[in-house]
Write a protein that holds these residues in place. Structure first.
Motif, PDB file in Angstrom:
ATOM      1  N   LEU A   1      12.498   0.384   4.397  1.00 54.64           N
ATOM      2  CA  LEU A   1      11.761   0.998   3.323  1.00 54.64           C
ATOM      3  C   LEU A   1      10.699   2.068   3.956  1.00 54.64           C
ATOM      4  CD1 LEU A   1      11.259  -1.436   0.476  1.00 54.64           C
ATOM      5  CD2 LEU A   1      13.328   0.178   0.897  1.00 54.64           C
ATOM      6  N   GLY A   2      10.546   1.804   5.360  1.00 51.30           N
ATOM      7  CA  GLY A   2       9.721   2.976   5.949  1.00 51.30           C
ATOM      8  C   GLY A   2       8.124   2.199   6.189  1.00 51.30           C
TER       9      GLY A   2
ATOM     10  N   GLY B   1       0.707  -1.077  -0.106  1.00 48.98           N
ATOM     11  CA  GLY B   1      -0.008   0.123   0.114  1.00 48.98           C
ATOM     12  C   GLY B   1       0.858   1.170   0.001  1.00 48.98           C
ATOM     13  N   PHE B   2       0.226   2.363  -0.836  1.00 48.96           N
ATOM     14  CA  PHE B   2       1.021   3.419  -0.970  1.00 48.96           C
ATOM     15  C   PHE B   2       0.432   4.864  -0.793  1.00 48.96           C
ATOM     16  CE2 PHE B   2       3.054   0.029  -3.283  1.00 48.96           C
ATOM     17  CZ  PHE B   2       4.443   0.049  -2.852  1.00 48.96           C
ATOM     18  N   ASN B   3       0.590   5.631  -0.146  1.00 50.29           N
ATOM     19  CA  ASN B   3       0.074   6.758   0.008  1.00 50.29           C
ATOM     20  C   ASN B   3       0.775   7.958  -0.721  1.00 50.29           C
ATOM     21  OD1 ASN B   3      -1.402   9.200   0.401  1.00 50.29           O
ATOM     22  ND2 ASN B   3      -0.773   9.282   2.891  1.00 50.29           N
ATOM     23  N   LEU B   4       0.023   8.064  -2.137  1.00 53.01           N
ATOM     24  CA  LEU B   4       0.716   8.886  -3.017  1.00 53.01           C
ATOM     25  C   LEU B   4       0.067  10.326  -3.062  1.00 53.01           C
ATOM     26  CD1 LEU B   4       0.562   6.724  -6.206  1.00 53.01           C
ATOM     27  CD2 LEU B   4       2.394   7.008  -4.587  1.00 53.01           C
TER      28      LEU B   4
ATOM     29  N   ARG C   1      -5.914  -2.421   9.990  1.00 53.56           N
ATOM     30  CA  ARG C   1      -6.034  -1.119   9.430  1.00 53.56           C
ATOM     31  C   ARG C   1      -4.602  -0.368   9.719  1.00 53.56           C
ATOM     32  NH1 ARG C   1     -10.337   0.455   7.167  1.00 53.56           N
ATOM     33  NH2 ARG C   1      -9.539   2.571   6.374  1.00 53.56           N
ATOM     34  N   VAL C   2      -3.967   0.052   8.596  1.00 54.71           N
ATOM     35  CA  VAL C   2      -2.704   0.964   8.809  1.00 54.71           C
ATOM     36  C   VAL C   2      -2.574   2.327   8.735  1.00 54.71           C
ATOM     37  CG1 VAL C   2      -0.250   1.028   7.801  1.00 54.71           C
ATOM     38  CG2 VAL C   2      -1.543  -1.345   7.722  1.00 54.71           C
ATOM     39  N   SER C   3      -2.265   3.086   9.304  1.00 51.31           N
ATOM     40  CA  SER C   3      -2.244   4.518   9.236  1.00 51.31           C
ATOM     41  C   SER C   3      -1.106   5.032   8.517  1.00 51.31           C
ATOM     42  CB  SER C   3      -2.160   5.171  10.800  1.00 51.31           C
ATOM     43  OG  SER C   3      -3.142   4.905  11.462  1.00 51.31           O
ATOM     44  N   LEU C   4      -1.124   5.550   7.560  1.00 53.12           N
ATOM     45  CA  LEU C   4      -0.080   5.907   6.816  1.00 53.12           C
ATOM     46  C   LEU C   4       0.069   7.486   6.695  1.00 53.12           C
ATOM     47  CD1 LEU C   4      -1.073   3.998   3.516  1.00 53.12           C
ATOM     48  CD2 LEU C   4       0.714   3.642   5.270  1.00 53.12           C
ATOM     49  N   PRO C   5       1.380   7.974   7.059  1.00 55.93           N
ATOM     50  CA  PRO C   5       1.749   9.437   7.024  1.00 55.93           C
ATOM     51  C   PRO C   5       1.692   9.919   5.607  1.00 55.93           C
ATOM     52  CG  PRO C   5       3.690   8.186   7.441  1.00 55.93           C
ATOM     53  CD  PRO C   5       2.575   7.164   7.491  1.00 55.93           C
ATOM     54  N   PRO C   6       1.696  11.270   5.391  1.00 52.34           N
ATOM     55  CA  PRO C   6       2.187  11.611   4.012  1.00 52.34           C
ATOM     56  C   PRO C   6       3.147  10.988   3.129  1.00 52.34           C
ATOM     57  CG  PRO C   6       1.715  13.510   5.436  1.00 52.34           C
ATOM     58  CD  PRO C   6       1.769  12.324   6.501  1.00 52.34           C
TER      59      PRO C   6
ATOM     60  N   GLU D   1      -5.423   6.264   5.473  1.00 56.81           N
ATOM     61  CA  GLU D   1      -5.552   4.732   6.248  1.00 56.81           C
ATOM     62  C   GLU D   1      -5.768   4.033   5.026  1.00 56.81           C
ATOM     63  OE1 GLU D   1      -8.216   4.292   9.234  1.00 56.81           O
ATOM     64  OE2 GLU D   1      -6.934   5.105  10.860  1.00 56.81           O
ATOM     65  N   VAL D   2      -5.217   2.651   5.339  1.00 58.10           N
ATOM     66  CA  VAL D   2      -5.752   1.653   4.420  1.00 58.10           C
ATOM     67  C   VAL D   2      -6.030   0.424   5.292  1.00 58.10           C
ATOM     68  CG1 VAL D   2      -3.143   0.947   4.116  1.00 58.10           C
ATOM     69  CG2 VAL D   2      -5.076   0.449   2.279  1.00 58.10           C
TER      70      VAL D   2
END
Length: 547
Positions: free
Chosen positions: A524-525, A500-503, A533-538, A509-510
């Motif tokens: 790779l962060g 999953g990638f926050n672009l 669920r996963v919280s994704l920063p910018p 979230e995903v």
């Protein structure tokens, strides 16, 4: 990877599937490394720097043209397909390069420009003499209309009509690019035979494959019918700026002809005994994915093509990624793409998409996780931005022709920067053919080697991750799902990975698919998962493996 001796040369063990999921590093030879101080990169310079490519984690190199050429289009105007231009060295230098690459476990692909030659090529010099010589039909010649104008409305990518008058034959010849780049007539069987012999020459010399320039331009409509107009809202072609009238036509007769498929089958038959592979450049913004599917499906044409969907000016968003893969799947499920974000013809993607450092890392990781093979363009791993050049510094005829609305391709072709404490970035001890701009120097290889958080080291980690998880190279890929700025997909094979990638530049979230997952790719962060669920920063990433 086994290396064997073959006829005095180092060759890699034959593996007909080496290309599948491979990481191919593009080298623009004029700008990689100058070994003799003349300001132009050369083959010996490439050989000296191959350790960098091997350390990066690439599987192969693609070298842009180094053949004998008058350099009107910097090597894409070939005057001898089987010779090395003295500017770049000699055939012995090429042999040494191949041996060194193979010794490092790198395959070697070279750039074949088959759709056209230089007007200085012996074939064209003979063809233009008269209408009755042995090579009279080797190029696309046509009589003028009764009023003396060109035979149809076809346009050149480099501007103006695609036809040039020749007073000796009193005919026009076709040129899709510069007038000094006449198009070969692929409808003439001896032309095909001669070009297949060129491929054999290099395969016997040890190359592992080819990048085929403008692969969909080989054949033109034998009836020379006019192209219809293209509606303004569809004029988004990345191979020609909007200021170019080339974008005013739907190019259904001057390229993309069905006869090309049979020639590609002949080309594949030449490749297969050598275990070699080809990747074709599909220059078409409207039907690129569909053409790629035609050219790579069935296992009897070229192995890979790269369309221009990820080379467009507009940033690659989650929704565009979803749509691109859906179109490709609909065209042919077994099509094999070779994705790239940058190359020698486009504005570098960190500039084109205005990417901050975190975004550049995310896109690098995304590229490493996609189904298909991938191409990296020299300097991409350093995050080099597009160089800002003035008109007086340009060498690209395309950029000079459309200045200032379009600044050409030279901004992506400036020299690699190997060290920071040198005005030329360690590229040359002479004056470089294109300037090294000050903003590039702090991004040098040497500087980033010393920085544990550098983009260069991130690329190495991303490619190592791809190599450590073979499912990313050859596994199946479920449809990409876009939720806002988040793109996610599953890769399935001997293992199963969810990526999953926050672009985007806002937190998101995903949701993970049902089941038990464990985080991988922390280097790779990759973000930790909690409660499905996963919280994704910018610009955040999640990489998890089914437990």
């Amino acid at each position: 990877m086994t290396v064997m001796e073959g006829k005095g040369r180092m060759v890699l063990a034959v593996d007909p599937d080496w290309w599948r999921g491979a990481v191919i590093y593009q080298i623009y030879p004029r700008s990689f490394q100058d070994s003799n101080g003349d300001g132009v990169g050369d083959l010996a310079g490439i050989t000296a720097r191959l350790g960098h490519v091997a350390d990066l984690g690439a599987d192969a190199i693609w070298i842009s043209p180094f053949f004998t050429s008058p350099m009107q289009d910097f090597g894409y105007d070939v005057s001898d397909y089987c010779g090395v231009d003295p500017l770049f060295g000699s055939l012995a230098d090429f042999d040494a390069l191949v041996a060194r690459a193979h010794g490092l476990g790198l395959r070697v692909m070279i750039d074949l420009v088959l759709s056209h030659t230089s007007d200085q090529h012996a074939w064209f010099r003979e063809s233009r003499q008269n209408r009755g010589n042995p090579r009279a039909d080797w190029y696309v010649w046509a009589d003028p209309k009764p009023d003396g104008t060109p035979p149809n409305n076809w346009l050149s990518i480099f501007g103006g009509p695609a036809w040039e008058w020749d007073g000796r034959r009193e005919q026009y010849y076709l040129h899709n690019f510069l007038a000094s780049q006449p198009d070969l007539n692929f409808h003439h069987e001896p032309v095909q035979a001669a070009l297949l012999d060129v491929a054999r020459f290099w395969l016997k010399r040890g190359v592992d494959g080819f990048r085929l320039d403008t692969i969909n331009f080989y054949f033109a409509d034998p009836h020379l019918r006019d192209n219809p107009p293209l509606p303004e809202e569809e004029r988004n072609d990345s191979i020609a700026p909007r200021v170019n009238p080339y974008n005013h036509q739907r190019h259904i007769h001057d390229k993309n002809q069905p006869e090309n498929l049979e020639f590609l089958r002949k080309f594949r038959a030449v490749l297969d005994p050598f275990g070699a592979a080809a990747v074709g450049e599909v220059g078409d913004a409207q039907r690129g994915l569909e053409i790629m599917a035609e050219y790579t499906s069935g296992g009897d044409k070229v192995q890979m093509c790269y369309p221009f969907e990820m080379l467009q000016p507009a940033r690659l968003t989650a929704s565009r990624l979803e749509e691109t893969f859906a179109r490709m799947r609909a065209a042919a499920p077994d099509a094999w793409p070779c994705w790239s974000f940058s190359n020698h013809d486009t504005v570098r993607h960190v500039t084109r998409w205005n990417l901050p450092g975190a975004a550049a890392r995310t896109y690098a990781t995304l590229l490493a996780c996609l189904r298909g093979s991938i191409c990296l363009y020299q300097g991409e791993e350093l995050g080099l931005p597009e160089a800002e050049l003035g008109l007086e510094e340009l060498r690209d005829p395309y950029g000079i022709r459309f200045w200032p609305e379009f600044k050409g391709r030279d901004g992506a072709r400036t020299p690699m920067v190997w060290v920071t404490d040198n005005g030329n970035g360690g590229f040359s001890r002479g004056r470089p053919w294109l300037p090294v701009k000050p903003p590039h120097l702090p991004l040098s290889v040497a500087a980033q080697e010393r920085d544990g958080g550098s983009l260069l080291l991130h690329y190495r980690r991303a490619l190592a991750f791809r190599r450590a998880h073979p499912v990313l190279r050859t596994g199946a890929m479920e449809a990409i799902r876009a939720e806002g700025e988040v793109a996610s997909f599953l890769r399935r094979g001997a293992e199963e990975l969810f990526c999953g990638f926050n672009l985007g530049d806002a937190a998101a979230e995903v949701a993970l698919p049902p089941g038990d997952w464990r985080r991988v790719g922390a280097e790779l962060g990759s973000q930790p998962a909690s409660g499905g669920r996963v919280s994704l920063p910018p610009w955040g990433v999640v990489l998890v493996q089914r437990a």
